[in-house]
Scaffold this motif. Structure first.
Motif, PDB file in Angstrom:
ATOM      1  N   LYS A 134       0.738   5.944  -7.530  1.00 51.76           N
ATOM      2  CA  LYS A 134      -0.658   6.003  -7.972  1.00 51.76           C
ATOM      3  C   LYS A 134      -1.050   7.318  -8.641  1.00 51.76           C
ATOM      4  O   LYS A 134      -2.172   7.457  -9.098  1.00 51.76           O
ATOM      5  N   ASN A 135      -0.139   8.277  -8.712  1.00 54.35           N
ATOM      6  CA  ASN A 135      -0.532   9.549  -9.327  1.00 54.35           C
ATOM      7  C   ASN A 135       0.336   9.918 -10.523  1.00 54.35           C
ATOM      8  O   ASN A 135       1.492   9.533 -10.620  1.00 54.35           O
ATOM      9  N   ASP A 136      -0.276  10.664 -11.413  1.00 49.12           N
ATOM     10  CA  ASP A 136       0.401  11.084 -12.639  1.00 49.12           C
ATOM     11  C   ASP A 136       1.617  11.955 -12.356  1.00 49.12           C
ATOM     12  O   ASP A 136       2.608  11.893 -13.065  1.00 49.12           O
ATOM     13  N   TYR A 137       1.543  12.791 -11.318  1.00 51.34           N
ATOM     14  CA  TYR A 137       2.628  13.729 -11.026  1.00 51.34           C
ATOM     15  C   TYR A 137       3.934  12.981 -10.759  1.00 51.34           C
ATOM     16  O   TYR A 137       4.977  13.319 -11.316  1.00 51.34           O
ATOM     17  N   ASN A 174      -3.175  -3.188 -11.659  1.00 51.29           N
ATOM     18  CA  ASN A 174      -1.809  -3.635 -11.954  1.00 51.29           C
ATOM     19  C   ASN A 174      -0.836  -3.499 -10.788  1.00 51.29           C
ATOM     20  O   ASN A 174       0.317  -3.878 -10.895  1.00 51.29           O
ATOM     21  N   MET A 175      -1.293  -2.972  -9.665  1.00 52.54           N
ATOM     22  CA  MET A 175      -0.356  -2.686  -8.574  1.00 52.54           C
ATOM     23  C   MET A 175       0.300  -3.943  -8.013  1.00 52.54           C
ATOM     24  O   MET A 175       1.490  -3.933  -7.707  1.00 52.54           O
ATOM     25  N   PHE A 179       4.238  -4.495  -8.044  1.00 50.72           N
ATOM     26  CA  PHE A 179       4.893  -4.598  -6.741  1.00 50.72           C
ATOM     27  C   PHE A 179       5.641  -5.923  -6.596  1.00 50.72           C
ATOM     28  O   PHE A 179       6.743  -5.952  -6.038  1.00 50.72           O
ATOM     29  N   ASN A 180       5.078  -7.000  -7.118  1.00 57.58           N
ATOM     30  CA  ASN A 180       5.741  -8.305  -7.016  1.00 57.58           C
ATOM     31  C   ASN A 180       7.107  -8.303  -7.681  1.00 57.58           C
ATOM     32  O   ASN A 180       8.031  -8.993  -7.239  1.00 57.58           O
ATOM     33  N   GLN A 227       0.819  -1.215   0.000  1.00 64.25           N
ATOM     34  CA  GLN A 227       0.000   0.000   0.000  1.00 64.25           C
ATOM     35  C   GLN A 227       0.854   1.266   0.000  1.00 64.25           C
ATOM     36  O   GLN A 227       0.544   2.228  -0.693  1.00 64.25           O
ATOM     37  N   ASP A 228       1.941   1.265   0.756  1.00 66.69           N
ATOM     38  CA  ASP A 228       2.829   2.435   0.768  1.00 66.69           C
ATOM     39  C   ASP A 228       3.436   2.680  -0.616  1.00 66.69           C
ATOM     40  O   ASP A 228       3.543   3.822  -1.067  1.00 66.69           O
TER      41      ASP A 228
END
Length: 177
Positions: free
Chosen positions: A26-29, A43-44, A48-49, A19-20
């Motif tokens: 998770k953001n475009d910036y 896809n996270m 992450f894996n 989650q961290d």
């Protein structure tokens, strides 16, 4: 590889970091100058894996490290060998919440030290989108020099972009420390 800096623990990723790390990507910036788009809920886990698998730096494998402040992962450091003898490339991303507090400088400068001292690398380089001014400033703060600026040499996210290469030799590091 695991080590402490003044305020951070740098260590391989753990499954509980998902989650961290998602919060970083998770953001475009954050992702605007990276080679990948922002992470989505779909896809996270797969993304992450890959970080979990990258737990040791070898000639064949990349190393992914978490920069942990307190109990939260606030940054992601990556290191991989290039095709050139004793040369590694580094990459890094930090959460927007950690921005402006010197955490990235602290983490990356200590990583550079480990790579020169413990891994005996000859050269460390960073390749970045030329529009990424914060990353350029970080490279300069830790003693890297701008070695190249390539004009529209990289096709990424449906546009040609300029890229910049920063570099540092072990002899440069020894002179500074």
């Amino acid at each position: 590889m695991e080590f402490r800096t003044e305020r951070l623990l740098i260590r391989p990723f753990k499954s509980t970091d998902l989650q961290d790390v998602f919060n970083i990507y998770k953001n475009d910036y954050t992702c605007r100058y990276l080679l990948h788009d922002k992470w989505t809920h779909e896809n996270m886990k797969g993304n992450f894996n890959k970080k979990l698998e990258n737990s040791a730096l070898t000639k064949e494998t990349m190393l992914s490290l978490a920069a942990v402040h307190g109990t939260r992962v606030i940054g992601d450091l990556s290191v991989w060998y290039t095709d050139m003898k004793d040369t590694v490339e580094i990459g890094y991303s930090f959460s927007n919440e950690a921005s402006g507090r010197g955490y990235a400088t602290e983490a990356v400068s200590n990583l550079v030290k480990k790579l020169f001292v413990e891994f005996g690398v000859h050269r460390i380089q960073a390749s970045l989108d030329a529009r990424n001014n914060p990353s350029q400033k970080l490279c300069e703060r830790i003693g890297m020099r701008k070695e190249a600026h390539f004009i529209q040499d990289y096709w990424n996210k449906d546009e040609w972009t300029d890229s910049i290469v920063y570099g540092m030799l072990r002899s440069d590091f020894n002179l500074r420390n």
